[in-house]
Each structure stands twice: as structure tokens, then as C-alpha cells.
Design an enzyme around this catalytic site. Structure first.
Site, PDB file in Angstrom:
ATOM      1  N   ARG A 160       2.675  30.325 -22.847  1.00 21.37           N
ATOM      2  CA  ARG A 160       2.293  31.555 -22.142  1.00 21.37           C
ATOM      3  C   ARG A 160       3.382  32.618 -22.314  1.00 21.37           C
ATOM      4  O   ARG A 160       4.561  32.363 -22.031  1.00 21.37           O
ATOM      5  CB  ARG A 160       2.089  31.235 -20.656  1.00 21.37           C
ATOM      6  CG  ARG A 160       1.825  32.430 -19.758  1.00 21.37           C
ATOM      7  CD  ARG A 160       0.475  33.046 -20.009  1.00 21.37           C
ATOM      8  NE  ARG A 160       0.147  34.019 -18.970  1.00 21.37           N
ATOM      9  CZ  ARG A 160      -0.902  34.824 -19.013  1.00 21.37           C
ATOM     10  NH1 ARG A 160      -1.737  34.778 -20.050  1.00 21.37           N
ATOM     11  NH2 ARG A 160      -1.131  35.674 -18.033  1.00 21.37           N
ATOM     12  N   GLY A 210      -3.144   5.989   4.452  1.00 23.19           N
ATOM     13  CA  GLY A 210      -2.244   4.832   4.433  1.00 23.19           C
ATOM     14  C   GLY A 210      -1.094   4.946   5.411  1.00 23.19           C
ATOM     15  O   GLY A 210      -0.034   4.345   5.204  1.00 23.19           O
ATOM     16  N   GLY A 211      -1.282   5.697   6.484  1.00 26.69           N
ATOM     17  CA  GLY A 211      -0.209   5.945   7.452  1.00 26.69           C
ATOM     18  C   GLY A 211       0.346   7.336   7.246  1.00 26.69           C
ATOM     19  O   GLY A 211       0.907   7.642   6.195  1.00 26.69           O
ATOM     20  N   THR A 212       0.152   8.205   8.223  1.00 23.43           N
ATOM     21  CA  THR A 212       0.607   9.584   8.078  1.00 23.43           C
ATOM     22  C   THR A 212       2.125   9.663   8.015  1.00 23.43           C
ATOM     23  O   THR A 212       2.832   8.748   8.452  1.00 23.43           O
ATOM     24  CB  THR A 212       0.128  10.445   9.265  1.00 23.43           C
ATOM     25  OG1 THR A 212       0.775   9.969  10.464  1.00 23.43           O
ATOM     26  CG2 THR A 212      -1.383  10.376   9.442  1.00 23.43           C
ATOM     27  N   GLU A 268       0.827  -1.209   0.000  1.00 25.96           N
ATOM     28  CA  GLU A 268       0.000   0.000   0.000  1.00 25.96           C
ATOM     29  C   GLU A 268       0.866   1.266   0.000  1.00 25.96           C
ATOM     30  O   GLU A 268       0.586   2.220  -0.730  1.00 25.96           O
ATOM     31  CB  GLU A 268      -0.928   0.017   1.212  1.00 25.96           C
ATOM     32  CG  GLU A 268      -1.845   1.248   1.237  1.00 25.96           C
ATOM     33  CD  GLU A 268      -2.771   1.300   2.439  1.00 25.96           C
ATOM     34  OE1 GLU A 268      -3.470   2.321   2.594  1.00 25.96           O
ATOM     35  OE2 GLU A 268      -2.789   0.337   3.240  1.00 25.96           O
TER      36      GLU A 268
END
Length: 385
Positions: free
Chosen positions: A266, A361-363, A240
Site C-alpha cells: 500500500r 471459557g471464563g471471563t 481449555e
């Protein structure tokens, strides 16, 4: 080094599929927060949900670099929510079915998931737990030939519209994380209620808060061994986290490519803005950081594909790649000036969607501590199976 001609043909085919079948609907799904069912079936028919699953269940049994291509191209159609719905089904819910499910579960849940006939979600995070998986409060108490599930989950991708839920709960709460188990539960089981959450980004995906009230789960829907849920969950976190690292480098690359094209067209003060040194050097920095993360992520993918347990490296991947992506997209948006702040241009949505990277998914804070335990305290982690 990593991609063959077959990989590149797959990438081209996937790009064409996404442009034809997905992109025309993205803005509608972003507004409605609902991804229509037909697209899941089309993904299944194309084999995209079965990329790295066994052929006996309808999968393709391909190497992990096909998965990398799948993830990268999903990021480049600029809907983090749509991408999340697809990979949460294919690599969160289905991973547990494939690794811990018995033959019956694989036939009844994995095969139709690969075909796009059933949608799954993975229910781990709780309202009062967050990254603290071991602090889980949900319980599944065995009574006869059933488990009685009570508790709640939150921030669950596909949590509202999925057909089944892969749920973690404590079967022996007194044992802490050694008393946790994993179940597959049908959506229409009495006692399940889901509420859709209103999010900053990932607008196309349904993210749910789910409650379980005296939900009866057949004992045969226990996956793997009772009490092994925590190591099962931990084992799959490596994949993950690598997925989220790959997602991050891919969306940063998409932002970079779009911005470089914009800058070449641009004009300001009589020349295109890609001729101004300050802007050129900023883009050079971004391009270098994207390439560093991408190369690292490919190397970790190779190790994981060869069977290595890459929990440390995958944690590093997610930590650095998601931080890099947020910074890169922030700076790319700046290059568009006022147009970067307008929803008709892709950077506004991309900025919102990217912000979930260092959280889900886990800080990043938790990942730093996990990495610190390995490099400072000498802690090692081994796969459960």
C-alpha cells in the site's frame, strides 16, 4: 526447542489440507451458520480429532505440540467459528469422554468422535450462571435405573447440530458444587430442545441454547463418580484456557502477517506505508507482544504435556493472550484504513471473532479473581483424578 521435523511436516500437511478441503467452503459456512457434515468425516479420516487420544480408540497418541499446531493453523484460515466447532468437539466434549467415560462410553462415543462419525458438545454454562459453574441450576434426579434431567444451558458450541451432549447437572442440589455430576446424553433423547443463537462473531459455528425437560438418561451414562462433576470440570479448564491462549496468539500472528504484507504494497505520499515511523513502531510493538505470549504459551504447553497441573499459568495465558489479540487485531485493522472496515478483507471478521476470547471459557474478570486467590490468598488447586 519444542517442534521437531515431524511436527513441521504435520504442520505443512495440515496447512495443505485446510487450504484444499476447508477454505473453499468457509464463506458459505459463515453465511449459513452451518458446517456441513462431510468435513467432520474428513477431519476424522486424517486423524485430526485423535491427535492426543489413545490408539485403541483410533487416536494417534501424540504429544501436545501437535495439538498446538492444529489450533494455530485453524486460526489462520480466518473463521473463528469453524475453528471453535472443531476444537470444542475434540477438546471439550471428547476430553470428558476420555477422562471420565468407562470402556463402553469410550467405544460408543469416543471412538466414533475420533473417526468424525459423531459430533459432541459440552454443556456447562447456564442462562443465569455464566462463569459461576457452582451456581448451576440444572438437576438430574435418580429414579430407578435412570436419571431425570431438567434445566437449561446456553452459549454451547455445537449445541444445535451435535449428535451427543456431555452435560453437567446437580444430582444432589443440597450439596452445592459437591453434588454435581457429568453425563453423556444422546441428541435424539426425548425432552431435548435447542435454539440457535445469533452471534456477533464465530458465525460459522452453531451456538445453542438448550432446554432439558424430563430427559431420561440411563444410569450407565453417568461419567466418573456421582458428585465429582465440579472437580472434573475444573480439572479440564486448564487445557481449555491454554487452548484459548494459543488460539489468541495464533490469530494475532495471522493478523500481523497479513497487515505487514498489506503495508508493504500500500502506497501513500509516494512510498509504501511500512516506511512511516509511527506505523512501523506500532507493528514492532504488536510483533513483540505476540512473541511474548507465544513463547509463554509454548512453555505452559510443555509443562502440561509433562503432567503438571497448570491451572494458574493457563489462566494467565488466556487472560493476557486474549487481551493482546484483541488489541493487536484492532490496531492491524487500523493499518488498512477504510479497507479494514470492509468484509472482503479478513480483518473485519477477525476483529469480531477475536472479541469472544476474553469472554468464553471464563471471563477475564473471573480469571483475574482466580489468579488473585492463588497469588494473594495462597489458594492451591489439585486435579480431581
Amino acid at each position: 526447542m519444542y517442534f521437531t521435523e515431524e511436527h513441521e511436516l504435520f504442520r505443512q500437511s495440515l496447512k495443505e489440507f485446510l487450504q484444499k478441503e476447508v477454505v473453499p467452503h468457509i464463506d458459505k459456512w459463515e453465511k449459513s451458520g452451518t458446517i456441513e457434515r462431510f468435513i467432520w468425516k474428513k477431519f476424522g479420516e486424517m486423524g485430526y480429532f485423535g491427535i492426543n487420544y489413545p490408539e485403541q480408540y483410533g487416536g494417534l497418541d501424540l504429544d501436545l505440540f501437535y495439538t498446538v499446531i492444529f489450533l494455530e493453523e485453524l486460526q489462520k484460515i480466518n473463521s473463528g467459528g469453524f475453528a471453535a466447532a472443531m476444537w470444542a468437539h475434540a477438546y471439550l466434549a471428547m476430553t470428558h469422554l476420555a477422562k471420565e467415560g468407562d470402556e463402553r462410553i469410550k467405544e460408543e462415543y469416543l471412538a466414533p468422535s475420533i473417526a468424525g462419525d459423531k459430533i459432541g458438545c459440552l454443556c456447562i454454562t447456564e442462562p443465569f450462571g455464566g462463569s459461576d459453574v457452582a451456581g448451576m441450576k440444572s438437576t438430574a434426579v435418580k429414579k430407578g435405573d435412570k436419571y431425570i434431567l431438567n434445566g437449561s444451558k446456553t452459549f454451547i458450541t455445537n449445541g444445535v447440530y451435535s449428535d451427543y451432549l456431555v452435560v453437567a447437572a446437580k444430582t444432589a442440589p443440597e450439596k452445592g458444587n459437591k453434588g454435581m455430576s457429568i453425563f453423556v446424553v444422546d441428541r435424539d433423547t426425548p425432552g431435548i430442545a435447542a435454539t440457535k443463537l445469533d452471534k456477533l462473531g464465530w458465525r460459522a459455528s452453531d451456538t445453542g441454547e438448550i432446554s432439558f425437560t424430563d430427559v431420561e438418561i440411563p444410569a450407565e451414562n453417568l461419567m466418573g463418580e456421582e458428585g465429582k462433576g465440579f472437580p472434573y470440570i475444573m480439572q479440564h479448564f486448564a487445557l481449555e484456557r491454554l487452548i484459548m491462549g494459543v488460539n489468541a496468539h495464533a490469530r494475532a500472528e495471522f493478523a500481523l502477517d497479513y497487515t505487514l504484507q498489506y503495508m508493504s504494497e500500500r502506497e501513500a505520499f509516494g512510498k509504501t506505508i511500512n516506511k512511516f515511523q509511527a506505523l512501523r513502531h506500532k507493528m514492532a510493538e504488536i510483533a513483540s507482544e505476540v512473541e511474548m505470549c507465544k513463547t509463554f504459551n509454548y512453555a505452559i504447553t510443555k509443562q502440561l504435556d509433562e503432567g503438571a497441573y497448570v491451572v494458574k499459568e493457563a489462566s494467565m495465558s488466556k487472560l493476557l493472550s486474549t487481551k493482546m489479540a484483541d488489541s493487536a487485531i484492532y490496531d492491524c485493522l487500523q493499518m488498512l484504513g477504510g479497507y479494514g472496515y470492509i468484509e472482503d478483507y479478513p480483518l473485519a471478521r477477525l476483529l469480531r471473532d477475536s472479541r469472544l476470547g476474553p469472554i468464553g471459557g471464563g471471563t477475564s474478570e473471573i480469571l483475574k479473581e482466580i489468579i488473585a486467590k492463588m497469588i494473594i490468598d495462597g489458594k492451591s488447586y489439585k486435579p480431581a483424578t
